[in-house]
Every structure is written in C-alpha cells, then in structure tokens.
Design an enzyme around this catalytic site. Structure first.
Site, PDB file in Angstrom:
ATOM      1  N   SER A  14       0.861  -1.178   0.000  1.00 56.84           N
ATOM      2  CA  SER A  14       0.000   0.000   0.000  1.00 56.84           C
ATOM      3  C   SER A  14       0.896   1.227   0.000  1.00 56.84           C
ATOM      4  O   SER A  14       1.779   1.332  -0.842  1.00 56.84           O
ATOM      5  CB  SER A  14      -0.948  -0.053   1.206  1.00 56.84           C
ATOM      6  OG  SER A  14      -1.908   0.982   1.137  1.00 56.84           O
ATOM      7  N   HIS A  41      -2.399  -0.902  -3.449  1.00 53.35           N
ATOM      8  CA  HIS A  41      -3.510   0.046  -3.303  1.00 53.35           C
ATOM      9  C   HIS A  41      -3.253   1.278  -4.160  1.00 53.35           C
ATOM     10  O   HIS A  41      -2.177   1.862  -4.114  1.00 53.35           O
ATOM     11  CB  HIS A  41      -3.655   0.487  -1.843  1.00 53.35           C
ATOM     12  CG  HIS A  41      -4.188  -0.572  -0.952  1.00 53.35           C
ATOM     13  ND1 HIS A  41      -4.093  -0.501   0.418  1.00 53.35           N
ATOM     14  CD2 HIS A  41      -4.839  -1.735  -1.204  1.00 53.35           C
ATOM     15  CE1 HIS A  41      -4.663  -1.576   0.961  1.00 53.35           C
ATOM     16  NE2 HIS A  41      -5.110  -2.338  -0.003  1.00 53.35           N
ATOM     17  N   ASP A 134      -5.027  -3.992   5.859  1.00 51.25           N
ATOM     18  CA  ASP A 134      -5.395  -4.903   4.776  1.00 51.25           C
ATOM     19  C   ASP A 134      -4.273  -5.938   4.567  1.00 51.25           C
ATOM     20  O   ASP A 134      -3.099  -5.603   4.640  1.00 51.25           O
ATOM     21  CB  ASP A 134      -5.619  -4.105   3.482  1.00 51.25           C
ATOM     22  CG  ASP A 134      -6.318  -4.931   2.407  1.00 51.25           C
ATOM     23  OD1 ASP A 134      -6.930  -5.965   2.731  1.00 51.25           O
ATOM     24  OD2 ASP A 134      -6.244  -4.536   1.228  1.00 51.25           O
TER      25      ASP A 134
END
Length: 193
Positions: A14, A41, A134
């Site tokens: 991310s 992401h 996540d």
C-alpha cells in the site's frame, strides 16, 4: 532453475509500495518459474501506469491483470485500479467490482483469501509497507492453509502499520528486509542467492 515447490506468490502493498515493489522485482529474473500476483492500493479513477512502469524497470514481465486471463510463469500481474483481483480454481485471474474490503478495492485480503483456497500449501504470501491493516487476515489464511508467509520488517517499511498488523494476526514464517526477501525468493527456486 529447479521445479518450484510453490505455484504462486501473492504480494500486498500500500502506501510506500511502489519503491519496495521496484526493489523486490529487481531480484526476479525473466525466467522465474513462479507467477507473481500483486495488489498495490491505488487511488480510484487513476488510469494506472503502474504495470507499465514496473515492466520497464524489471526483468520479469509485469502486466495489468485481465479478467479470465490464465496465470503463467514468467509474469507478474498487478490488480487494476478499482477492481478486486481473485484467483480461480482453474488458475486464471478474475476481476470483481464487489464492495470494498478494508476500505480498499482492490483489497489484499480478497486476493490472499482466494490464493489460500486455490493453492493451499503451494502459495507464498508477502505483505509489504502500508498504512492500513489490509492483508493481515488473508496472510493468516495462507498460513492456516499451509502456505509460506513473509512480511517486510516493519523497521524498514516506509509505513509500518500493514507489516505490524500482519505480524500480529499471523505466526509469520519470515520477517525480512526487501534485500533478504529478494535473495530468499531466488533461493527457493534454486537460483543464486
């Protein structure tokens, strides 16, 4: 390179991920025998040039994942912005517009859950830098299904939240710097480490 004991490597990153993906993929030769599937992401609505950028900088071919595309060795696949990326039982990729998971689409957990189910002990899950949780539950699922789990050392991560969440959720096999991880991924296929 010898026949690998793993069928897929799934990677989640991310915030700060672009730099570490570049560093990690720099270790991977074009002939690498395990396909790599990546969720990074991205902001929605971005016409992502990420796959193109990584492809130019890496020996292995990097491409944006397409729906129903068969997974092939010698490739790294990137989830397109705004779509969950899943692995189907026939070892093809599928894209989904299902609701966000952990505020994200693509979600790392969604990819990891499907990989854990399809590949079981023949899967490697990797969590890199990021500012969310996540990937932690999905990595745990990979571990519970017998797969191998690697996490970037939070001390070396630009954003340590995601690696720390993964370490808390899972009895991870290895906590490594990107350099150590790159050498390790080569060593498991009989490449120079």
């Amino acid at each position: 390179m010898s026949d690998p004991q793993y069928d897929a490597i799934v990677i989640g990153s991310s915030a700060g991920g672009l730099r570490v993906l570049l560093e990690l993929l720099a270790f991977i030769p074009s002939s690498y025998p395990i396909p790599i599937i990546i969720v990074q992401h991205l902001l929605d609505g971005n016409d992502s040039m990420l796959a193109e950028f990584l492809d130019e900088k890496s020996a292995i071919s990097v491409k944006e994942a397409a729906d129903k595309e068969p997974i092939m060795k010698g490739f790294a696949y990137i989830a397109p912005p705004g779509y969950h990326l899943l692995i189907e039982e026939n070892h093809s990729l599928s894209l989904s517009m299902d609701p966000r998971v952990n505020f994200s689409r693509p979600s790392i957990d969604v990819l990891f859950d499907s990989a854990a189910y399809v590949y079981e002990e023949r899967c490697i899950g990797i969590v890199l830098t990021g500012a969310s949780g996540d990937g932690s539950q999905g990595l745990n699922k990979i571990k519970l299904n017998g797969g191998l789990t690697l996490v970037q050392d939070p001390v070396t991560a630009e954003f340590s939240t995601m690696p720390k969440a993964a370490i808390q959720a899972t009895a991870v096999d290895h906590i490594m710097t990107i350099d150590e991880m790159g050498h390790y991924l080569l060593s498991i296929v009989g490449g120079a480490s």
